[in-house]
Enzyme design. Structure first.
Site, PDB file in Angstrom:
ATOM      1  CG  ASP A 191      -1.411   1.129   1.545  1.00 12.72           C
ATOM      2  OD1 ASP A 191      -2.202   1.424   3.040  1.00 12.72           O
ATOM      3  OD2 ASP A 191      -1.937   2.183   0.203  1.00 12.72           O
TER       4      ASP A 191
ATOM      5  CG  ASN B 292      -3.761   5.092  -0.913  1.00 15.44           C
ATOM      6  OD1 ASN B 292      -3.735   4.370  -0.211  1.00 15.44           O
ATOM      7  ND2 ASN B 292      -4.540   6.068  -1.898  1.00 15.44           N
TER       8      ASN B 292
ATOM      9  CG  ASP C 293      -5.315   3.323   0.245  1.00 16.98           C
ATOM     10  OD1 ASP C 293      -6.721   3.473  -0.477  1.00 16.98           O
ATOM     11  OD2 ASP C 293      -5.277   1.522   0.456  1.00 16.98           O
TER      12      ASP C 293
ATOM     13  CG  ASP D 132      -1.396   1.801  -3.610  1.00 18.44           C
ATOM     14  OD1 ASP D 132      -1.877   2.156  -2.498  1.00 18.44           O
ATOM     15  OD2 ASP D 132       0.148   1.846  -4.067  1.00 18.44           O
TER      16      ASP D 132
ATOM     17  CG  ASP E  89      -5.515 -12.462 -14.391  1.00 13.11           C
ATOM     18  OD1 ASP E  89      -4.981 -12.720 -12.893  1.00 13.11           O
ATOM     19  OD2 ASP E  89      -6.011 -12.967 -14.346  1.00 13.11           O
TER      20      ASP E  89
ATOM     21  CG  ASP F 182      -9.829 -16.097 -14.046  1.00 16.96           C
ATOM     22  OD1 ASP F 182      -9.827 -16.533 -12.486  1.00 16.96           O
ATOM     23  OD2 ASP F 182     -11.810 -15.979 -14.062  1.00 16.96           O
TER      24      ASP F 182
ATOM     25  CD  GLU G 261      -7.713 -20.156 -12.676  1.00 18.37           C
ATOM     26  OE1 GLU G 261      -8.564 -19.708 -13.121  1.00 18.37           O
ATOM     27  OE2 GLU G 261      -7.810 -20.649 -11.800  1.00 18.37           O
TER      28      GLU G 261
ATOM     29  CG  HIS H 268      -5.630 -15.706  -6.577  1.00 18.47           C
ATOM     30  ND1 HIS H 268      -4.112 -15.742  -7.981  1.00 18.47           N
ATOM     31  CD2 HIS H 268      -6.101 -14.672  -6.942  1.00 18.47           C
ATOM     32  CE1 HIS H 268      -5.226 -16.220  -8.919  1.00 18.47           C
ATOM     33  NE2 HIS H 268      -6.166 -15.449  -8.466  1.00 18.47           N
ATOM     34  CG  ASP H 269      -7.989 -18.371  -6.739  1.00 17.26           C
ATOM     35  OD1 ASP H 269      -6.983 -18.390  -8.662  1.00 17.26           O
ATOM     36  OD2 ASP H 269      -8.165 -17.878  -6.350  1.00 17.26           O
TER      37      ASP H 269
END
Ligand code: TEU
Ligand code: CA
Length: 559
Positions: A21, A23, A25, A29, A98, A200, A259, A332-333
């Site tokens: 990150d 900024n 939040d 990003d 992606d 994907d 994928e 990530h899965d």
């Protein structure tokens, strides 16, 4: 031997929401990624695969796209994206984007139009069907994210198909106009200089005509069922991919990976045989189900090395002549590989290096998922409220809240198999929130960040990071790692995965112990020819070459 960059490359996957990150939040990003490009260059990666950064309501963290040609507000702007691309290219690193084109977000203008009326020009961009005489759904398919795969839309009184969340309506690839719109969008990104595409669930874009219900035995009336046989590797999928290749992909020197959950070796040959001009490689999932029981992912079952090796071996042999393997144990899965296939306790560092040796010495293109290179582990959040993944939350609601299952046993399955294991923020240092954010992280940081973080790894010459750096450097200097012929040894051993790689007159021997118990190997013929220990995860060679210490990995050059 014609050398190709995508066979020799090592790809690093960034899940932008959890990487860095900039900024405050609490959400990663593009400027955050830009601030970490020197780290990626130091590791030595050749390609960065960026999980989706397009505009999205984030029902599925960016895998639900509402504008394919603009950047998600939380991640930044197109200018930030251009700066990222420039920064990567300046460091000799390519960018793989992606593509999520089996479905869009329900907030995409196409779907807003499509749902507004039955005769809207965009109606057929999606898959609409009337309900049955009693209003029942068009078929009995279940969604990957629990519940039915059909949502009734009040405006027109019809159902639309969503294989994933109800906010991810499936695009209708039977519609040539839709396909042309997608090809235009892909061209937009390739013309900007994108070097690669990850596609994907691309093997789900062709559904069997008539969208038939699944008729597995014992189904009660109205019971939902897995409909994958009617939309995975469907009747026109190769036609569509060949058309995309012919119209778009073939005009660029890029890397493509599809994928393809549920694809077999035979399917993968059809997707990746270069003669067929479709894709260069696919992510197969067979090895990702090695610890799933008959009831699927959440039915956690013990796995064995024999089972894992049989699958990997089948794919090595199956794609030896035609097609090409991707090599991964993490993304990530999926849960973190050191927790799933190694030992995230006493032998975390050693076993992480052993698994890395597997991925970088089999034949295929290796993929590193962010944090894998420092041995990040699964997380055990104590309450479901700490989880964010739609797949986890929908499953928990269906099984526990609605189904009355024991919350602790479901939480235990989430600890082992949940996707948020891979999505806890990248652990940069031991400061608050692991240096990921100055704000409140969107997903809690794994409490072990104090011990496991990049700063610690860079200060420790024996860290997993430097082991990965050595593997990547070896790959750049030794074509045998990409092109060498694979041959299995010790096919029956329950704990050792052993194989050779041969290219011209060069031969390497790889020995991997998947157990914390030391093993001896009977490979006297090969070991007698070992002239050099190329890389190993212990500081020194073993007292005797026949001995493999706990989770030991050794790669020898054979004369
Ligand atoms: O994943 C497809 C897919 O099948 C995964 O959902 C996987 O099988 C499952 O998550 C394992 O539990 C792709 C993306 O990688 C995933 O992040 C998206 O949620 C999904 O498609 C829908 O776009
Ligand atoms: Ca941010």
């Amino acid at each position: 031997m014609n050398r190709t960059f995508w066979k020799e490359a090592v790809v690093y996957q960034i899940y932008p929401r959890s990487f860095q990150d900039s900024n405050g939040d609490g959400i990663g990003d593009l400027q955050g990624i830009i601030s970490r490009l020197d780290y990626l260059q130091k590791l030595g990666v050749d390609v960065v695969w960026l999980s989706p950064v397009y505009k999205s309501p984030n029902d599925d963290n960016g895998y639900d796209i509402s504008d394919y040609q603009d950047i998600m507000d939380e991640f930044g702007t197109l200018q930030d994206w251009e700066e990222l691309l420039t920064g990567l290219h300046a460091r000799g690193i390519k960018l793989m984007m992606d593509l999520v084109i089996n479905h869009s977000s329900d907030e995409h203008p196409w779907f807003v139009e499509s749902r507004s009326s039955k005769d809207n020009p965009y109606r057929d961009y999606y898959i609409w069907r009337p309900g049955g005489p009693d209003g029942e759904r068009p078929n009995n398919w279940s969604s990957v994210f629990s519940g039915p795969a059909w949502e009734l839309d009040e405006t027109t009184g019809e159902y639309y198909l969503h294989l994933f969340s109800r906010k991810q309506p499936d695009l209708n690839w039977e519609n040539p106009q839709l396909r042309e719109e997608l090809y235009k969008m892909i061209t937009f990104w390739l013309d900007k200089g994108v070097d690669g595409l990850r596609m994907d669930v691309i093997n789900m874009i062709s559904k069997v005509e008539g969208l038939p219900s699944s008729h597995r035995d014992g189904l009660a009336p109205g019971e939902l069922a897995w409909g994958g046989e009617y939309y995975m590797n469907g009747p026109r999928v190769h036609e569509f991919l060949h058309e995309m290749n012919d119209k778009v992909l073939s005009n660029y020197n890029i890397m493509t990976v599809g994928e393809t959950p549920g694809a077999t070796v035979e399917d993968a040959i059809l997707y990746t045989d270069e003669e067929r001009k479709e894709l260069q490689m696919v992510f197969q999932f067979e090895h990702m189900d090695v610890d799933s029981g008959p009831d699927g992912k959440w039915d956690v079952a013990p796995w064995t090395l024999s089972k894992l090796r049989d699958i990997l071996h089948k794919w090595q042999v199956g794609l030896a002549d035609k097609g090409w393997n991707s090599l991964y144990l993490n993304n990530h899965d999926q849960p973190r590989m050191v927790s799933r296939f190694g030992d995230d306790g006493k032998y975390r560092v050693i076993s992480a290096k052993m698994l890395a040796t597997l991925l970088h010495t089999l034949k295929g293109t290796p993929y590193i998922y962010q944090g894998e290179e420092i041995g990040m582990t699964n997380v055990k959040f104590t309450a479901i409220e700490h989880y964010k993944d739609i797949e986890i939350l929908n499953m928990y609601r269906e099984k526990v809240t609605e189904g009355g299952a024991d919350p602790n046993s479901v939480l235990n399955a989430i600890h082992i198999k949940g996707r948020d294991n891979a999505r806890t923020p990248m652990q940069w240092d031991d400061s608050a929130n692991a240096g990921f954010t100055e704000g409140e992280p969107w997903l809690k940081v794994n409490p072990n960040y104090k011990e496991i973080n990049v700063e610690q790894a860079l200060a420790d010459s024996d860290s997993i990071f430097y082991y990965y750096q050595r593997l990547l450097a070896l790959r750049k200097k030794n074509p045998i790692m990409a092109y060498g012929e694979y041959k299995l040894l010790l096919p029956e051993h329950e704990d050792i995965y052993a194989y050779t790689r041969t290219l011209d007159d060069e031969k390497w021997l790889v020995l991997l112990n998947f157990n914390e118990v030391p093993q001896t190997v009977d490979l006297s013929a090969e070991l007698s020819k070992a002239t050099e220990l190329i890389i190993g995860n212990y500081p020194d060679d073993a007292p005797t070459r026949e001995l493999l210490r706990p989770y030991e990995a050794r790669v020898y050059r054979l004369k």
